[in-house]
Design a protein around this motif. Structure first.
Motif, short mmCIF file in Angstrom:
data_model
loop_
_atom_site.label_atom_id
_atom_site.label_comp_id
_atom_site.label_asym_id
_atom_site.label_seq_id
_atom_site.Cartn_x
_atom_site.Cartn_y
_atom_site.Cartn_z
N ARG A 186 0.84 -1.19 0.00
CA ARG A 186 0.00 0.00 0.00
C ARG A 186 0.88 1.25 0.00
O ARG A 186 1.03 1.94 1.02
N PRO A 187 1.47 1.58 -1.14
CA PRO A 187 2.36 2.74 -1.20
C PRO A 187 1.59 4.02 -1.49
O PRO A 187 0.36 4.03 -1.54
N LYS A 188 2.33 5.10 -1.69
CA LYS A 188 1.75 6.33 -2.18
C LYS A 188 2.19 6.53 -3.63
O LYS A 188 3.31 6.15 -4.01
N PHE A 189 1.29 7.09 -4.43
CA PHE A 189 1.56 7.33 -5.84
C PHE A 189 1.64 8.84 -6.05
O PHE A 189 0.72 9.57 -5.67
N PHE A 190 2.73 9.29 -6.64
CA PHE A 190 2.95 10.72 -6.84
C PHE A 190 2.55 11.11 -8.26
O PHE A 190 3.14 10.64 -9.23
N GLY A 198 -2.77 4.24 -2.38
CA GLY A 198 -3.46 3.35 -3.29
C GLY A 198 -3.14 1.89 -3.02
O GLY A 198 -2.20 1.56 -2.29
N ALA A 199 -3.95 1.01 -3.62
CA ALA A 199 -3.75 -0.43 -3.52
C ALA A 199 -3.43 -0.97 -4.91
O ALA A 199 -3.76 -0.35 -5.92
N ILE A 200 -2.79 -2.14 -4.96
CA ILE A 200 -2.41 -2.72 -6.24
C ILE A 200 -2.99 -4.12 -6.41
O ILE A 200 -3.26 -4.83 -5.44
N GLU A 201 -3.22 -4.50 -7.67
CA GLU A 201 -3.61 -5.86 -8.04
C GLU A 201 -2.60 -6.36 -9.06
O GLU A 201 -2.41 -5.73 -10.11
N LEU A 202 -1.99 -7.48 -8.79
CA LEU A 202 -1.00 -8.05 -9.69
C LEU A 202 -1.65 -9.09 -10.61
O LEU A 202 -2.72 -9.63 -10.28
N VAL A 219 -4.10 -0.36 -10.34
CA VAL A 219 -3.94 0.52 -9.18
C VAL A 219 -5.30 1.15 -8.85
O VAL A 219 -5.99 1.63 -9.75
N THR A 220 -5.67 1.13 -7.58
CA THR A 220 -6.88 1.79 -7.11
C THR A 220 -6.49 2.85 -6.09
O THR A 220 -5.95 2.53 -5.03
N LEU A 221 -6.74 4.10 -6.41
CA LEU A 221 -6.37 5.22 -5.54
C LEU A 221 -7.50 5.52 -4.56
O LEU A 221 -8.67 5.26 -4.83
N THR A 222 -7.14 6.11 -3.43
CA THR A 222 -8.15 6.50 -2.44
C THR A 222 -8.80 7.83 -2.80
O THR A 222 -9.85 8.17 -2.26
N THR A 223 -8.18 8.58 -3.72
CA THR A 223 -8.66 9.91 -4.11
C THR A 223 -8.60 10.04 -5.62
O THR A 223 -7.60 9.65 -6.23
N PRO A 224 -9.66 10.57 -6.26
CA PRO A 224 -9.62 10.74 -7.72
C PRO A 224 -8.58 11.78 -8.14
O PRO A 224 -8.48 12.85 -7.55
N ILE A 225 -7.83 11.44 -9.17
CA ILE A 225 -6.76 12.29 -9.66
C ILE A 225 -7.00 12.62 -11.13
O ILE A 225 -7.43 11.77 -11.91
N ALA A 226 -6.75 13.88 -11.51
CA ALA A 226 -6.84 14.26 -12.92
C ALA A 226 -5.87 13.41 -13.72
O ALA A 226 -4.69 13.32 -13.38
#
Length: 252
Positions: A186-190, A198-202, A219-226
């Protein structure tokens, strides 16, 4: 060219953009362990030339792409209202243009009522790709705009939380991890100016990803990103980059 090679190039370019002026070295180190060694038709030399040129990339042509500016700072100018500041990545912004505020919150559209350039607020004028500018926003409260959102031409960009991406995990020597990752990671995506958890599915055939490996993941983020395609991003832990990737497909 095989799909895996296209993804490989895209991921390398993400590493290149993260290397801050050291693109050629980054690609040479990457190539030594990558599938690029099996590519034909002179792709290696072309990629090296492309990486070298990226260090000297000129400002974008404002006539070619829609306006896009990641928001780095939000402030209030007394008597004028809310201003969103950042560096224009593409396109042109003019006083009177409509702009959408995309990402993190629900997308809204407003109007540019003035431009802050070199510390001066202009009621007329424009700025283009590469310029650092403040955009005054009509009827917008300071708490309605945050760092990490993107000002964009209406309809040119949307926000998303789930996507498929090609990812490269840096090795320990490159500043990355010394242990593999799994779906529990469960890392952070910049993205541009903001970090989002976010979470990942392999893929079903992959249990773990070792440092130095390439992988396609969801990748599923906790917050919507442009987001746009291609959209480059970094994977970060405790403020350091441990992976680089590029959005290949938007899921939702």
């Amino acid at each position: 060219m095989a799909i895996r090679h296209i993804v490989e190039i895209a991921v390398i370019l993400a590493v290149v953009l993260a290397s801050e002026g050291k693109s050629l070295d980054a690609v040479k180190a990457r190539e030594a362990r990558s599938a690029l060694r099996g590519m034909s038709g002179g792709w290696q030399s072309k990629l090296f030339l492309l990486a070298k040129s990226l260090d000297l990339l000129p400002k974008g042509d404002p006539e070619d792409q829609p306006f896009n500016m990641p928001i780095e700072e939000v402030a209030t100018i007394e008597g004028r209202g809310t201003v969103a500041r950042g560096k224009i990545r593409s396109g042109v912004i003019k006083v009177g243009d409509e702009v959408s505020i995309v990402g993190i919150k629900e997308t809204t559209t407003t109007t540019c009522t003035g431009l802050e350039i070199d510390g001066k607020v202009l009621d007329e004028g424009e700025d283009s790709a590469g310029g650092r500018v403040g955009v005054l926003l009509r009827d917008t409260k300071p708490d309605e705009v945050v760092r990490g959102q993107v000002l964009a031409k209406p309809g040119s960009m949307t926000a998303h939380t789930k996507f498929e991406a090609g990812v490269y995990m840096l090795t320990k020597d490159e500043g990355g991890r010394d242990t593999p990752i799994s779906e529990a990671y469960r890392p952070k995506f910049f993205f541009r100016t903001i970090e989002v958890e976010g979470a990942i599915e392999l893929p079903e055939s992959v249990d773990m990803v070792q440092p130095g490996d390439d992988v396609m993941m969801i990748v599923t983020l906790t917050t919507p990103i442009a987001m746009e395609i291609p959209q480059m991003f970094m994977i970060v832990e405790a403020g350091r980059t441990v992976g680089a990737g590029i959005v290949a497909k938007i899921v939702e």
